[in-house]
Scaffold this motif. Structure first.
Motif, PDB file in Angstrom:
ATOM      1  N   THR A   1      42.752  47.277   3.031  1.00  0.00           N
ATOM      2  CA  THR A   1      41.562  46.495   3.391  1.00  0.00           C
ATOM      3  C   THR A   1      40.480  47.432   3.902  1.00  0.00           C
ATOM      4  N   LEU A   2      39.271  47.280   3.373  1.00  0.00           N
ATOM      5  CA  LEU A   2      38.125  48.067   3.807  1.00  0.00           C
ATOM      6  C   LEU A   2      37.079  47.132   4.389  1.00  0.00           C
ATOM      7  N   LYS A   3      36.674  47.402   5.632  1.00  0.00           N
ATOM      8  CA  LYS A   3      35.670  46.573   6.294  1.00  0.00           C
ATOM      9  C   LYS A   3      34.463  47.422   6.658  1.00  0.00           C
ATOM     10  N   THR A   4      33.280  46.884   6.351  1.00  0.00           N
ATOM     11  CA  THR A   4      32.013  47.521   6.699  1.00  0.00           C
ATOM     12  C   THR A   4      31.125  46.494   7.378  1.00  0.00           C
ATOM     13  N   PRO A   5      30.020  46.916   7.973  1.00  0.00           N
ATOM     14  CA  PRO A   5      29.124  45.933   8.601  1.00  0.00           C
ATOM     15  C   PRO A   5      28.566  44.913   7.618  1.00  0.00           C
ATOM     16  N   THR A   6      28.606  45.203   6.342  1.00  0.00           N
ATOM     17  CA  THR A   6      28.022  44.279   5.357  1.00  0.00           C
ATOM     18  C   THR A   6      29.061  43.452   4.610  1.00  0.00           C
ATOM     19  N   GLY A   7      30.357  43.690   4.829  1.00  0.00           N
ATOM     20  CA  GLY A   7      31.354  42.921   4.113  1.00  0.00           C
ATOM     21  C   GLY A   7      32.723  43.564   4.173  1.00  0.00           C
ATOM     22  N   ALA A   8      33.649  43.031   3.352  1.00  0.00           N
ATOM     23  CA  ALA A   8      35.032  43.516   3.353  1.00  0.00           C
ATOM     24  C   ALA A   8      35.600  43.437   1.943  1.00  0.00           C
ATOM     25  N   VAL A   9      36.522  44.356   1.680  1.00  0.00           N
ATOM     26  CA  VAL A   9      37.234  44.380   0.406  1.00  0.00           C
ATOM     27  C   VAL A   9      38.724  44.379   0.705  1.00  0.00           C
TER      28      VAL A   9
ATOM     29  N   ASP B   1      30.658  55.619  13.974  1.00  0.00           N
ATOM     30  CA  ASP B   1      29.223  55.778  13.724  1.00  0.00           C
ATOM     31  C   ASP B   1      28.717  54.844  12.636  1.00  0.00           C
ATOM     32  N   THR B   2      29.589  54.526  11.669  1.00  0.00           N
ATOM     33  CA  THR B   2      29.179  53.655  10.556  1.00  0.00           C
ATOM     34  C   THR B   2      29.743  52.248  10.673  1.00  0.00           C
ATOM     35  N   GLY B   3      30.628  52.012  11.630  1.00  0.00           N
ATOM     36  CA  GLY B   3      31.237  50.698  11.754  1.00  0.00           C
ATOM     37  C   GLY B   3      32.197  50.376  10.629  1.00  0.00           C
ATOM     38  N   THR B   4      32.785  51.403  10.029  1.00  0.00           N
ATOM     39  CA  THR B   4      33.700  51.227   8.900  1.00  0.00           C
ATOM     40  C   THR B   4      35.145  51.322   9.374  1.00  0.00           C
ATOM     41  N   ALA B   5      35.994  50.440   8.844  1.00  0.00           N
ATOM     42  CA  ALA B   5      37.419  50.452   9.179  1.00  0.00           C
ATOM     43  C   ALA B   5      38.223  50.319   7.889  1.00  0.00           C
ATOM     44  N   LEU B   6      39.266  51.135   7.769  1.00  0.00           N
ATOM     45  CA  LEU B   6      40.143  51.113   6.597  1.00  0.00           C
ATOM     46  C   LEU B   6      41.580  50.946   7.055  1.00  0.00           C
ATOM     47  N   ASP B   7      42.245  49.924   6.496  1.00  0.00           N
ATOM     48  CA  ASP B   7      43.649  49.683   6.800  1.00  0.00           C
ATOM     49  C   ASP B   7      44.456  49.828   5.523  1.00  0.00           C
ATOM     50  N   LEU B   8      45.471  50.726   5.570  1.00  0.00           N
ATOM     51  CA  LEU B   8      46.408  50.904   4.459  1.00  0.00           C
ATOM     52  C   LEU B   8      47.808  50.666   5.017  1.00  0.00           C
TER      53      LEU B   8
END
Length: 264
Positions: free
Chosen positions: A239-247, A203-210
């Motif tokens: 790694t955290l990815k969102t529609p506005t960027g990544a960390v 729903d938010t387009g968020t992805a988290l990889d650990l």
């Protein structure tokens, strides 16, 4: 009168001896015909859970006491419905019994499992569990309870190992997968686990990889349901990815405290 009592005692003794012989014969027969036990266990598990349960092979030995099963599969009866699907390539356990008869402890000296894969789809329900139409008969439940009471009353695990498991949850809210899950329990109570986690919130387009999560803890040797259990969990290279960027390069570390006896 005395003769009748004596005759009655002999009849009771004969019946008891017959029961012992029948029980011993049944145990010896089942010990050499594990497929019969496998069929009973599969049927009982299917009835209790309302799911399709399959076991490809089941073998054991009495001296030493060992059990090995392979090709275990649990799936919903309706392939299109939500539910839990489990597969396990192989599981083996070395066992022993400690203590006096009637108050024995079943000791799992070592248990090893490989190829475990669990998938949770949608909103699973075990509606076919206790109380369903296919619930095992009262005679079967009484027999299991009696055997458990006669054979062992407590359970203890000494060592265990789960290698390269995978757990997936796919719901309307999120998709989560723990991959490469490995768990090792040493004889001194040291527990170590490691895995990688992939989380997606559609729903938010968020992805988290650990990709590197590690957990360490020490379990008490003697089971105490109220004793606190402490542990530490740590994750690297996230790694955290969102529609506005990544960390990138996320790191976390936390101390865990489980207090089973504490009420909220």
């Amino acid at each position: 009168m005395r003769r009748a009592v004596k005759t009655g005692l002999w009849v009771l003794a004969g019946c008891f001896l017959l029961l012992v012989v029948l029980a011993t014969s049944a145990i010896l027969y089942l010990a050499h015909h594990p497929s019969h036990i496998r069929d009973v266990l599969v049927r009982s598990a299917s009835q209790a859970t309302g799911m399709d349960v399959g076991v490809r092979s089941l073998d054991w030995s009495l001296e030493p006491l060992r059990i090995r099963a392979s090709g275990i599969k649990v799936t919903p009866r309706d392939a299109d419905s939500d539910g839990v699907a489990l597969t396990l390539d192989e599981i083996a356990a070395d066992l022993s019994l400690e203590g006096p008869f009637g108050a024995r402890t079943l000791v799992i000296e070592e248990i090893r499992a490989q190829g475990f894969d669990a998938t949770v789809q949608g909103r699973p329900s075990l509606a076919g569990a206790a109380g369903g139409r296919d619930r095992p008969s009262w005679l079967a439940r009484a027999g299991v309870a009696l055997l458990r009471k006669l054979l062992f009353r407590d359970l203890r695990i000494e060592r265990g190992e789960l290698d390269q498991a995978r757990i997936t949850a796919d719901t309307d809210v999120a998709f989560v997968r723990a991959d490469g899950l490995s768990i090792a329990l040493a004889s001194n109570g040291d527990l170590k686990a490691e895995t990688s986690v992939h989380l997606v919130l559609p729903d938010t387009g968020t992805a988290l990889d650990l990709p590197d999560i590690r957990l360490q803890s020490t379990l008490p040797k003697q089971r105490n349901p109220t004793e606190p259990i402490q542990g530490r969990v740590q994750g690297d290279h996230g790694t955290l990815k969102t529609p506005t960027g990544a960390v990138q390069g996320l790191f976390f570390q936390a101390t865990l405290l489980l207090e089973p006896g504490r009420s909220s």
